[in-house]
Design a protein around this motif. Structure first.
Motif: not given
Length: 377
Positions: A327-355
């Motif tokens: 619950s104290g993941a403020f570092i992750s939240s802070m660093r993730l905020a510096s990522f542009p919208p297109e690089h957020q984890p929510s931008a994943c389309v779950a195509c599974h090519s990476c796997e």
């Protein structure tokens, strides 16, 4: 420098891995050639004679840069290794085309060491399928002297590696496995080491500090290690662990000159762990495992297959940090905020090519979806 014997050769116990070279503007495909030259020159000046690259490293540019920089030295002053990219099934059937291009990129007439790259569950059938001609072609190059020593690397599980050895083991001169104190039990690296010993195959190590995860530990873990060896730096513990095992070459993907100098200092003299220290380091690993859920080593294979071009290793690194912090993941939240919208984890389309190309077989879309939920994105 510590050297180990291999078929009449003196190989530096520390090898230079060229998968994590310094890059420009955070772009893994843009190698900082000047900084890399300084790293390789320092390695050469201090006795490192083994250099490992591969077709896919840095989006294909590692072989180009390493080949260019090593060409400044006499050919008999270093040993060069590269690999057939079987981690990507699109390579199957193209072994001749790829091998010839690799020689050209590396500016050499032969490879001292050449490997079947990343033997694992997703490619074992193709590696063993004679229709692709991979084994036959590589054996022919060995007969012609264009491959001096043939081996393999593996991220697969024990049954997969055993299956590979049952087919080709009699011709494998060395085996490269992910071996470190974290993976000793977590990925059964101990069992893989023992399997290679059963086959009398010398062991090469990759991921000795697990993509940097073992270079900096939790404060409580570092305190325990410092109490046992006050003079030892934390990354050196990973190498001392390996110096305690029957290992020929340990490859370190060194990104900075500081890392190079630290590792060179560690390999000036072998200082293996005693039984009590071995027990200590493995207990530290057990604690880390309980706190870690995603075993990403930042190899970047996933990035090259992501249609959204997500910086997956960076996201998974932050995900791991979030999982540890809870619950104290403020570092992750802070660093993730510096990522542009297109690089957020929510931008994943779950195509599974990476796997399909992940050596660790991580369920990446699931992890990214969970990360997005945890971060409220």
């Amino acid at each position: 420098m510590i050297y180990h014997d291999f078929q009449g050769l003196k190989l530096s116990a520390l090898g230079m891995g060229n998968m994590r070279l310094p890059v420009m503007d955070g772009d893994d495909s843009r190698i900082d050639e000047a900084a890399t030259k300084e790293i390789l020159d320092t390695c050469m000046a201090n006795g490192v004679n083994y250099y490992d690259t591969a077709w896919g490293y840095h989006s294909g540019n590692s072989e180009l840069v390493v080949g260019k920089l090593l060409a400044e030295y006499p050919r008999d002053s270093f040993y060069l290794a590269s690999k057939f990219p079987g981690y990507d099934l699109r390579s199957m059937g193209k072994v001749e085309e790829i091998f010839e291009k690799q020689l050209e990129k590396c500016r050499v007439d032969y490879f001292d060491f050449y490997l079947f790259h990343n033997v694992c569950e997703m490619n074992i059938d193709a590696y063993l399928d004679p229709q692709y001609g991979t084994y036959d072609y590589l054996m022919e190059q060995k007969r012609r002297g264009r491959i001096r020593h043939l081996g393999f690397s593996a991220h697969g599980d024990l049954p997969t590696i055993r299956r590979f050895l049952e087919a080709y083991g009699k011709d494998m001169e060395f085996g490269q496995i992910e071996l470190n104190y974290f993976d000793w039990n977590f990925q059964n690296a101990k069992g893989k080491l023992e399997l290679l010993q059963e086959w009398n195959i010398p062991v090469w190590v990759m991921e000795p500090v697990r993509g940097g995860q073992l270079a900096k530990l939790q404060p409580e873990d570092e305190t325990r290690l410092k109490a046992a060896r006050p003079e030892e730096k934390i990354p050196a513990w990973a190498f001392r662990f390996l110096q305690s095992l029957p290992v020929t070459v340990t490859l370190s993907g060194m990104t900075s000159l500081e890392q190079v100098k630290d590792n060179l200092a560690t390999y000036q003299e072998a200082k293996p762990l005693n039984p009590q220290e071995m027990e200590l380091i493995l207990s530290v690993a057990d604690d880390m495992i309980r706190r870690t859920t995603v075993p990403c080593t930042a190899c970047h294979y996933c990035v090259s297959h992501c249609p959204k071009h997500l910086p997956i290793p960076d996201l998974l690194k932050l995900y791991n940090e979030a999982m540890v912090a809870g619950s104290g993941a403020f570092i992750s939240s802070m660093r993730l905020a510096s990522f542009p919208p297109e690089h957020q984890p929510s931008a994943c389309v779950a195509c599974h090519s990476c796997e399909k190309v992940c050596p660790q077989q991580i369920h990446i879309p699931d992890a990214l979806a969970d990360f997005a939920r945890r971060m409220g994105r």
